[in-house]
Design a protein around this motif. Sequence first.
Motif, PDB file in Angstrom:
ATOM      1  N   MET A  85       8.318  -4.385  -4.096  1.00 56.68           N
ATOM      2  CA  MET A  85       7.111  -4.035  -3.359  1.00 56.68           C
ATOM      3  C   MET A  85       7.425  -2.857  -2.430  1.00 56.68           C
ATOM      4  SD  MET A  85       4.929  -6.263  -0.609  1.00 56.68           S
ATOM      5  CE  MET A  85       3.760  -7.083  -1.631  1.00 56.68           C
ATOM      6  N   SER A  86       6.550  -1.882  -2.388  1.00 54.56           N
ATOM      7  CA  SER A  86       6.704  -0.700  -1.559  1.00 54.56           C
ATOM      8  C   SER A  86       6.571  -1.044  -0.074  1.00 54.56           C
ATOM      9  CB  SER A  86       5.632   0.320  -1.943  1.00 54.56           C
ATOM     10  OG  SER A  86       5.527   1.324  -0.972  1.00 54.56           O
ATOM     11  N   HIS A  87       7.353  -0.339   0.735  1.00 53.34           N
ATOM     12  CA  HIS A  87       7.273  -0.561   2.184  1.00 53.34           C
ATOM     13  C   HIS A  87       5.949  -0.047   2.744  1.00 53.34           C
ATOM     14  CE1 HIS A  87      11.260  -2.163   2.504  1.00 53.34           C
ATOM     15  NE2 HIS A  87      11.692  -1.179   1.733  1.00 53.34           N
ATOM     16  N   LEU A  88       5.437   1.038   2.171  1.00 57.06           N
ATOM     17  CA  LEU A  88       4.129   1.526   2.596  1.00 57.06           C
ATOM     18  C   LEU A  88       3.067   0.465   2.311  1.00 57.06           C
ATOM     19  CD1 LEU A  88       2.221   3.729   3.651  1.00 57.06           C
ATOM     20  CD2 LEU A  88       2.108   4.611   1.320  1.00 57.06           C
ATOM     21  N   LEU A  89       3.186  -0.178   1.163  1.00 60.75           N
ATOM     22  CA  LEU A  89       2.258  -1.247   0.801  1.00 60.75           C
ATOM     23  C   LEU A  89       2.336  -2.386   1.823  1.00 60.75           C
ATOM     24  CD1 LEU A  89       0.283  -2.597  -1.192  1.00 60.75           C
ATOM     25  CD2 LEU A  89       2.278  -3.391  -2.478  1.00 60.75           C
ATOM     26  N   LYS A  90       3.539  -2.739   2.252  1.00 53.94           N
ATOM     27  CA  LYS A  90       3.700  -3.805   3.256  1.00 53.94           C
ATOM     28  C   LYS A  90       3.000  -3.430   4.559  1.00 53.94           C
ATOM     29  CE  LYS A  90       8.091  -5.550   1.534  1.00 53.94           C
ATOM     30  NZ  LYS A  90       9.527  -5.662   1.770  1.00 53.94           N
ATOM     31  N   TYR A  91       3.228  -2.190   5.023  1.00 52.10           N
ATOM     32  CA  TYR A  91       2.571  -1.749   6.258  1.00 52.10           C
ATOM     33  C   TYR A  91       1.056  -1.744   6.109  1.00 52.10           C
ATOM     34  CZ  TYR A  91       6.511  -0.372   9.167  1.00 52.10           C
ATOM     35  OH  TYR A  91       7.602  -0.377   9.965  1.00 52.10           O
ATOM     36  N   ARG A  92       0.603  -1.253   4.960  1.00 50.73           N
ATOM     37  CA  ARG A  92      -0.844  -1.187   4.724  1.00 50.73           C
ATOM     38  C   ARG A  92      -1.448  -2.590   4.721  1.00 50.73           C
ATOM     39  NH1 ARG A  92      -3.832  -1.584   0.271  1.00 50.73           N
ATOM     40  NH2 ARG A  92      -2.116  -1.401  -1.216  1.00 50.73           N
ATOM     41  N   GLU A  93      -0.768  -3.511   4.075  1.00 51.64           N
ATOM     42  CA  GLU A  93      -1.279  -4.887   4.012  1.00 51.64           C
ATOM     43  C   GLU A  93      -1.197  -5.591   5.366  1.00 51.64           C
ATOM     44  OE1 GLU A  93       0.805  -6.668   0.713  1.00 51.64           O
ATOM     45  OE2 GLU A  93      -0.681  -5.913  -0.716  1.00 51.64           O
ATOM     46  N   GLN A  94      -0.193  -5.246   6.179  1.00 57.41           N
ATOM     47  CA  GLN A  94      -0.107  -5.827   7.526  1.00 57.41           C
ATOM     48  C   GLN A  94      -1.331  -5.473   8.360  1.00 57.41           C
ATOM     49  OE1 GLN A  94       3.570  -4.519   9.280  1.00 57.41           O
ATOM     50  NE2 GLN A  94       4.807  -6.013   8.164  1.00 57.41           N
ATOM     51  N   LEU A  95      -1.855  -4.273   8.114  1.00 61.44           N
ATOM     52  CA  LEU A  95      -3.051  -3.825   8.842  1.00 61.44           C
ATOM     53  C   LEU A  95      -4.336  -4.186   8.097  1.00 61.44           C
ATOM     54  CD1 LEU A  95      -1.797  -0.312  10.006  1.00 61.44           C
ATOM     55  CD2 LEU A  95      -2.034  -2.371  11.396  1.00 61.44           C
ATOM     56  N   ASN A  96      -4.213  -4.912   7.003  1.00 62.57           N
ATOM     57  CA  ASN A  96      -5.357  -5.318   6.183  1.00 62.57           C
ATOM     58  C   ASN A  96      -6.217  -4.128   5.750  1.00 62.57           C
ATOM     59  OD1 ASN A  96      -4.765  -8.103   6.205  1.00 62.57           O
ATOM     60  ND2 ASN A  96      -5.680  -8.277   8.249  1.00 62.57           N
ATOM     61  N   LEU A  97      -5.536  -3.076   5.292  1.00 64.52           N
ATOM     62  CA  LEU A  97      -6.236  -1.877   4.822  1.00 64.52           C
ATOM     63  C   LEU A  97      -6.144  -1.790   3.304  1.00 64.52           C
ATOM     64  CD1 LEU A  97      -4.858   0.802   7.332  1.00 64.52           C
ATOM     65  CD2 LEU A  97      -7.144  -0.188   7.329  1.00 64.52           C
ATOM     66  N   THR A  98      -7.219  -1.366   2.691  1.00 66.58           N
ATOM     67  CA  THR A  98      -7.180  -1.063   1.263  1.00 66.58           C
ATOM     68  C   THR A  98      -6.621   0.356   1.110  1.00 66.58           C
ATOM     69  OG1 THR A  98      -9.377  -0.069   1.224  1.00 66.58           O
ATOM     70  CG2 THR A  98      -9.225  -2.468   0.831  1.00 66.58           C
ATOM     71  N   GLN A  99      -6.275   0.724  -0.098  1.00 65.28           N
ATOM     72  CA  GLN A  99      -5.810   2.086  -0.332  1.00 65.28           C
ATOM     73  C   GLN A  99      -6.898   3.093   0.041  1.00 65.28           C
ATOM     74  OE1 GLN A  99      -4.572   2.042  -4.472  1.00 65.28           O
ATOM     75  NE2 GLN A  99      -2.449   1.558  -3.888  1.00 65.28           N
ATOM     76  N   GLU A 100      -8.131   2.760  -0.246  1.00 66.92           N
ATOM     77  CA  GLU A 100      -9.249   3.653   0.067  1.00 66.92           C
ATOM     78  C   GLU A 100      -9.410   3.812   1.585  1.00 66.92           C
ATOM     79  OE1 GLU A 100      -9.408   1.114  -2.113  1.00 66.92           O
ATOM     80  OE2 GLU A 100      -9.572   2.239  -3.982  1.00 66.92           O
ATOM     81  N   GLN A 101      -9.267   2.713   2.328  1.00 66.07           N
ATOM     82  CA  GLN A 101      -9.397   2.772   3.783  1.00 66.07           C
ATOM     83  C   GLN A 101      -8.261   3.611   4.392  1.00 66.07           C
ATOM     84  OE1 GLN A 101      -9.442  -1.475   4.379  1.00 66.07           O
ATOM     85  NE2 GLN A 101     -11.647  -1.495   4.855  1.00 66.07           N
ATOM     86  N   LEU A 102      -7.033   3.389   3.901  1.00 68.40           N
ATOM     87  CA  LEU A 102      -5.901   4.174   4.401  1.00 68.40           C
ATOM     88  C   LEU A 102      -6.069   5.638   4.020  1.00 68.40           C
ATOM     89  CD1 LEU A 102      -3.190   4.352   5.841  1.00 68.40           C
ATOM     90  CD2 LEU A 102      -2.081   3.730   3.676  1.00 68.40           C
ATOM     91  N   SER A 103      -6.590   5.879   2.843  1.00 69.23           N
ATOM     92  CA  SER A 103      -6.842   7.242   2.394  1.00 69.23           C
ATOM     93  C   SER A 103      -7.802   7.959   3.346  1.00 69.23           C
ATOM     94  CB  SER A 103      -7.430   7.220   0.980  1.00 69.23           C
ATOM     95  OG  SER A 103      -7.922   8.475   0.623  1.00 69.23           O
TER      96      SER A 103
END
Length: 179
Positions: free
Chosen positions: A1-19
């Motif tokens: 699992m990617s570390h960026l994915l972990k951070y993104r999921e910790q903040l409950n963000l979708t890829q679109e929201q982070l984008s």
Amino acid sequence: MSHLLKYREQLNLTQEQLSAKANISVRTIQRIESGKELKGHTLEALAKALEISKEKLVDIHFKQKEDNLSLIKLINLSSLFFIIIPFGSIILPIVIMYWKQAFNPITKQIVSIQILWTVLFPLIVLASAFIGKWISINSETVPMAILLLLFVNAYIIIRNTIELDKNKTLHIKLKFSVL
């Protein structure tokens, strides 16, 4: 699992929201989460959007590389197996890189060193032949130069392996990458 994915999921963000928050494309986020190197503007934008330091994101990115340290050492040491065959020290590392999908700055640097070495090797041997004739040294100049160059290449490979073991970086590296 990617570390960026972990951070993104910790903040409950979708890829679109982070984008949207980082003002970078969803495809870029997908590439990074699948292993693409994080750098430059993208690193800065993601660190700001995730509200963490760039250094922390980069450190985490390098930890991912540590997981593949044994593979990186194998790629480096594989250059030794065919060191006396022209292009041999390039072919096996590239095959392993493609087979294991191990594309990172360290493995690219390892192959770049061997490519540069393979290009310089015949030039240095030719130069030693001309210098040997020019200063009237016997005909053993070329074989001695070849032997010395093989030992130097073996030293580079072994020294880099030792440094990878100790500090997880290359001791002898180029300031550019051929790949």
